[in-house]
Scaffold this motif. Structure first.
Motif, PDB file in Angstrom:
ATOM      1  N   GLU A   1      49.851  27.673  49.194  1.00 43.57           N
ATOM      2  CA  GLU A   1      48.966  27.430  50.345  1.00 43.57           C
ATOM      3  C   GLU A   1      49.508  28.006  51.646  1.00 43.57           C
ATOM      4  N   ARG A   2      50.902  27.805  51.755  1.00 43.09           N
ATOM      5  CA  ARG A   2      51.467  27.881  53.017  1.00 43.09           C
ATOM      6  C   ARG A   2      52.915  28.705  52.818  1.00 43.09           C
ATOM      7  N   LEU A   3      53.154  29.724  53.841  1.00 43.50           N
ATOM      8  CA  LEU A   3      54.516  30.484  53.330  1.00 43.50           C
ATOM      9  C   LEU A   3      55.536  29.310  53.331  1.00 43.50           C
ATOM     10  N   SER A   4      56.300  29.540  52.419  1.00 44.45           N
ATOM     11  CA  SER A   4      57.661  28.811  52.217  1.00 44.45           C
ATOM     12  C   SER A   4      59.132  29.368  52.459  1.00 44.45           C
ATOM     13  N   SER A   5      59.075  30.992  52.328  1.00 42.75           N
ATOM     14  CA  SER A   5      60.226  31.674  52.444  1.00 42.75           C
ATOM     15  C   SER A   5      60.027  33.112  52.267  1.00 42.75           C
ATOM     16  N   VAL A   6      60.659  33.899  52.722  1.00 42.70           N
ATOM     17  CA  VAL A   6      60.694  35.365  52.375  1.00 42.70           C
ATOM     18  C   VAL A   6      62.137  35.618  52.052  1.00 42.70           C
ATOM     19  N   VAL A   7      62.062  36.789  51.123  1.00 46.54           N
ATOM     20  CA  VAL A   7      63.167  37.397  50.471  1.00 46.54           C
ATOM     21  C   VAL A   7      63.548  38.697  51.236  1.00 46.54           C
ATOM     22  N   ILE A   8      64.728  38.912  51.853  1.00 45.50           N
ATOM     23  CA  ILE A   8      64.886  40.004  52.383  1.00 45.50           C
ATOM     24  C   ILE A   8      66.122  40.960  51.694  1.00 45.50           C
ATOM     25  N   ALA A   9      66.211  42.200  51.890  1.00 46.12           N
ATOM     26  CA  ALA A   9      67.436  42.914  51.366  1.00 46.12           C
ATOM     27  C   ALA A   9      67.638  44.107  51.979  1.00 46.12           C
ATOM     28  N   SER A  10      69.080  44.579  51.771  1.00 44.93           N
ATOM     29  CA  SER A  10      69.290  45.864  52.682  1.00 44.93           C
ATOM     30  C   SER A  10      68.751  46.986  52.113  1.00 44.93           C
ATOM     31  N   VAL A  11      68.417  47.923  52.795  1.00 41.31           N
ATOM     32  CA  VAL A  11      67.737  49.425  51.975  1.00 41.31           C
ATOM     33  C   VAL A  11      69.099  50.401  52.016  1.00 41.31           C
ATOM     34  N   ASP A  12      69.037  51.566  51.047  1.00 42.06           N
ATOM     35  CA  ASP A  12      69.549  52.432  50.998  1.00 42.06           C
ATOM     36  C   ASP A  12      69.213  53.591  51.743  1.00 42.06           C
ATOM     37  N   GLU A  13      69.989  54.910  51.635  1.00 43.19           N
ATOM     38  CA  GLU A  13      69.323  55.851  52.736  1.00 43.19           C
ATOM     39  C   GLU A  13      67.914  56.340  52.366  1.00 43.19           C
ATOM     40  N   ARG A  14      67.313  56.313  51.321  1.00 48.34           N
ATOM     41  CA  ARG A  14      66.182  56.604  50.983  1.00 48.34           C
ATOM     42  C   ARG A  14      65.051  55.230  51.193  1.00 48.34           C
ATOM     43  N   LEU A  15      65.737  54.142  51.997  1.00 54.68           N
ATOM     44  CA  LEU A  15      64.693  53.213  52.431  1.00 54.68           C
ATOM     45  C   LEU A  15      64.331  52.160  51.103  1.00 54.68           C
ATOM     46  N   ALA A  16      65.162  52.406  49.997  1.00 53.61           N
ATOM     47  CA  ALA A  16      64.784  51.541  48.922  1.00 53.61           C
ATOM     48  C   ALA A  16      65.613  50.326  48.901  1.00 53.61           C
ATOM     49  N   PRO A  17      65.076  49.199  48.492  1.00 48.80           N
ATOM     50  CA  PRO A  17      65.815  47.625  48.551  1.00 48.80           C
ATOM     51  C   PRO A  17      67.193  47.956  47.441  1.00 48.80           C
ATOM     52  N   ILE A  18      68.022  47.196  48.048  1.00 45.77           N
ATOM     53  CA  ILE A  18      69.243  47.272  47.136  1.00 45.77           C
ATOM     54  C   ILE A  18      69.362  45.844  46.617  1.00 45.77           C
ATOM     55  N   PRO A  19      68.917  45.417  45.272  1.00 42.52           N
ATOM     56  CA  PRO A  19      68.786  44.339  44.795  1.00 42.52           C
ATOM     57  C   PRO A  19      70.066  43.280  45.148  1.00 42.52           C
ATOM     58  N   SER A  20      71.135  43.796  45.151  1.00 43.85           N
ATOM     59  CA  SER A  20      72.279  42.801  44.870  1.00 43.85           C
ATOM     60  C   SER A  20      72.435  42.474  46.318  1.00 43.85           C
ATOM     61  N   THR A  21      71.663  42.936  47.274  1.00 46.74           N
ATOM     62  CA  THR A  21      71.811  42.414  48.730  1.00 46.74           C
ATOM     63  C   THR A  21      70.713  41.321  49.047  1.00 46.74           C
ATOM     64  N   ALA A  22      69.991  40.986  48.072  1.00 43.80           N
ATOM     65  CA  ALA A  22      68.747  40.039  48.356  1.00 43.80           C
ATOM     66  C   ALA A  22      69.015  38.569  48.564  1.00 43.80           C
ATOM     67  N   ARG A  23      68.531  38.085  49.536  1.00 45.92           N
ATOM     68  CA  ARG A  23      68.421  36.740  49.840  1.00 45.92           C
ATOM     69  C   ARG A  23      67.349  36.140  50.490  1.00 45.92           C
ATOM     70  N   GLU A  24      67.138  34.726  50.139  1.00 50.37           N
ATOM     71  CA  GLU A  24      66.095  33.969  50.529  1.00 50.37           C
ATOM     72  C   GLU A  24      66.320  33.288  52.061  1.00 50.37           C
ATOM     73  N   ILE A  25      65.125  33.391  52.833  1.00 53.85           N
ATOM     74  CA  ILE A  25      65.366  32.824  54.200  1.00 53.85           C
ATOM     75  C   ILE A  25      64.012  31.977  54.209  1.00 53.85           C
ATOM     76  N   LYS A  26      64.400  30.326  54.323  1.00 56.40           N
ATOM     77  CA  LYS A  26      63.428  29.419  54.481  1.00 56.40           C
ATOM     78  C   LYS A  26      62.402  29.548  55.747  1.00 56.40           C
ATOM     79  N   CYS A  27      61.102  29.865  55.656  1.00 54.95           N
ATOM     80  CA  CYS A  27      60.292  29.877  57.065  1.00 54.95           C
ATOM     81  C   CYS A  27      58.886  29.542  56.691  1.00 54.95           C
TER      82      CYS A  27
END
Length: 427
Positions: free
Chosen positions: A222-248
Motif C-alpha cells: 500500500e505504501r512504498l517501502s524501498s527502492v532497488v538501485i543499480a549502476s548502468v553500463d555504457e548502453r544504460l543497461a542495469p548491472i545486476p551485481s551492483t544492485a542494492r536496496e534503499i529503504k524509503c
C-alpha cells in the motif's frame, strides 16, 4: 455561434504567455486575449517559492510567484484581458480557436495565435520501472505543488530518480520539510540540471548525486517501502551485481519534461524531433501561417528569464504579422534552415528568413559534456561567429547573441550551420 475577432489570441498565462502579451501590445496589436485553463496567472511559477528568478529580466532576485506577479501587473496596466478557467479545445489552421469555460464554448477568430502552453512531466510509465504500484511515488513537479501550494507532508524518507532541476530543488525542499533525502540517482554519466542547483541543493546539504545509476525496482504494497538501485553500463543497461536496496517511503521522479504540443499538432504544426516542440523561424512562427510558439512548449528552458526574452520576441513578431495584414516583413523571399553538427542536439529557431530583421538570438543544447570547445555559426561555409566555451553540458542551455551585421549576414546565407568544435570529451 458567432466568432469573437481578436488581433492576437495567446494560449497560456505562464511566463511565456504574459511576456508575449506585453510585447504584442507594445508592438501595436492591442486587441489581445489570453486563455488560461488555471484559475490564476503564472503557470509553474506559482509553485516555485524558492528565489533566483528575475536576475536578467528585472535585476532582482525574486521567487516564482513574485516574478509572475510583476508580469501580470504589466498585462493589467495595459488592459490585456485574461480569461481564466478557459480550456482550449482546438486551434485550426485558419487560426480559429475554440475554448470552453463556465460561460460555455467560445470561438475566437485570431489574426495571430501564440501557443505558450508550457510543458509537462514525463510520467513513471515512460521509464519502465519494475515493481508494485504503492502510494508514495510522485513526479517531482506534483510533489512540489503538494508541498508548496497545498501544504502537504508527502514523506519522511525520500529518494529521487533523475537530476532535472525540479528534482534537485525538491531534494533541498524536502530537507527543509524535515525529511531525510537518501540520494539522487541519474542514469546518464552527467547531470541534466544546472550546476548551481547541484551545488546549492545537493552539495550544500550533503545529498549524494549517483551518476550512471537508476532505480530498477519499486517495492511496497500500500505504501512504498524501498527502492532497488543499480549502476548502468555504457548502453544504460542495469548491472545486476551492483544492485542494492534503499529503504524509503517516498520516490520522486524527475525524469524529463515534454513540451505541450497537442494543440500544435491539432492545427498541423511540424514538430522538431529533438525538442518535441514546433519548428519555428526567427520570428517564432511555425510552418502554419500566423501560428507562433514560445516558451517551454517550443523547447524546455532552464531559466525563466530566457523564456521571457524569447516570448517577448515572439509577441513582437506576432504584432508585426497582424499589423502587416497577415504578411511577413518586406524583403527578399526565402531563407535557410539551420542545421547542427558536432554535438549540438538542436538549435532554436530552426530557420532564418531572408526578410527578417533585428538581432538574432540562437539557443541550443548539446548532447554530452564537452570541454575546451567552440560553438561556431557557419554561413555558406564560412565562420561568421565563434564562442569559446571551457565546458558545455546538456543541462545548461547555450545562447548566442549576434549583432545587427552578423544577423543580416546569416539571413542572407543559403546554408546555415551551428557546429560544436571540441578537443576533449568528458564522459
Amino acid at each position: 455561434m458567432a466568432a469573437v475577432s481578436k488581433q492576437v489570441v495567446i494560449i497560456g498565462a505562464g511566463p511565456a504567455g504574459l511576456a508575449a502579451a506585453v510585447a504584442a501590445y507594445d508592438g501595436g496589436a492591442t486587441d489581445i486575449v489570453i486563455l488560461e485553463r488555471d484559475v490564476c496567472a503564472g503557470g509553474i511559477l506559482e509553485q516555485c517559492i524558492h528565489n533566483g528568478f528575475g536576475l536578467h529580466t528585472f535585476g532582482a532576485e525574486l521567487s516564482g510567484p513574485e516574478y509572475a506577479a510583476r508580469f501580470f501587473e504589466q498585462t493589467n496596466a495595459r488592459g490585456i484581458r485574461c480569461e481564466f478557467g478557459a480550456t482550449v479545445l482546438s486551434v485550426g489552421a485558419d487560426r480559429t480557436v475554440r475554448a470552453v469555460s463556465e460561460r460555455g464554448v467560445t470561438e475566437y477568430k485570431a489574426g495571430a495565435v501564440v501557443l505558450a502552453c508550457g510543458c509537462r512531466e514525463r510520467p513513471r510509465g515512460a521509464v519502465n520501472i519494475a515493481g508494485t504500484r504503492p502510494s508514495g511515488v510522485f513526479s517531482a513537479g506534483t510533489a512540489q505543488r503538494l508541498v508548496n501550494v497545498d501544504g502537504e507532508q508527502i514523506g519522511r524518507d525520500v529518494f529521487i530518480l533523475g537530476s532535472g532541476d525540479i528534482g534537485l530543488i525538491m531534494a533541498r525542499r524536502m530537507v527543509f520539510e524535515g525529511a531525510r533525502v537518501h540520494g539522487v540517482a541519474e542514469i546518464m554519466p552527467y547531470s541534466s540540471g544546472l550546476s548551481r542547483n547541484i551545488a546549492q541543493c545537493l552539495d550544500d546539504f550533503g545529498i549524494p548525486l549517483m551518476l550512471s545509476t537508476t532505480v530498477v525496482e519499486i517495492r511496497g504494497r500500500e505504501r512504498l517501502s524501498s527502492v532497488v538501485i543499480a549502476s548502468v553500463d555504457e548502453r544504460l543497461a542495469p548491472i545486476p551485481s551492483t544492485a542494492r536496496e534503499i529503504k524509503c517511503d517516498t520516490l520522486l521522479l524527475s525524469v524529463g519534461l515534454l513540451p505541450e504540443n497537442e494543440l500544435a499538432k491539432s492545427c498541423g504544426v511540424a514538430l522538431d524531433r529533438a525538442t518535441g516542440g514546433g519548428a519555428v523561424n526567427d520570428g517564432f512562427m511555425t510552418d502554419v501561417d500566423g501560428v507562433f510558439m514560445c516558451g517551454n512548449c517550443l523547447h524546455v528552458h532552464d531559466l525563466v528569464d530566457y523564456v521571457s526574452a524569447e516570448s517577448a520576441a515572439c509577441g513582437s513578431a506576432a504584432a508585426r504579422y497582424v499589423l502587416g495584414g497577415g504578411k511577413k516583413d518586406g524583403g527578399k523571399p526565402g531563407g535557410a534552415d539551420i542545421t547542427t553538427s558536432g554535438g549540438i542536439r538542436y538549435c532554436v529557431p530552426q530557420r532564418v528568413e531572408r526578410n527578417g530583421g533585428g538581432r538574432l538570438t540562437l539557443r541550443m543544447r548539446v548532447d554530452g559534456v564537452y570541454r575546451k570547445c567552440r560553438i561556431a555559426v557557419v554561413a555558406d561555409g564560412k565562420e561568421l561567429y565563434v564562442k569559446p566555451r571551457p565546458i558545455v553540458t546538456p543541462g545548461e542551455m547555450e545562447t548566442l547573441e549576434l549583432d545587427e551585421a552578423k544577423s543580416a549576414a546569416l539571413r542572407a546565407a543559403e546554408r546555415v550551420e551551428i557546429k560544436l568544435m571540441r578537443s576533449e570529451a568528458a564522459r
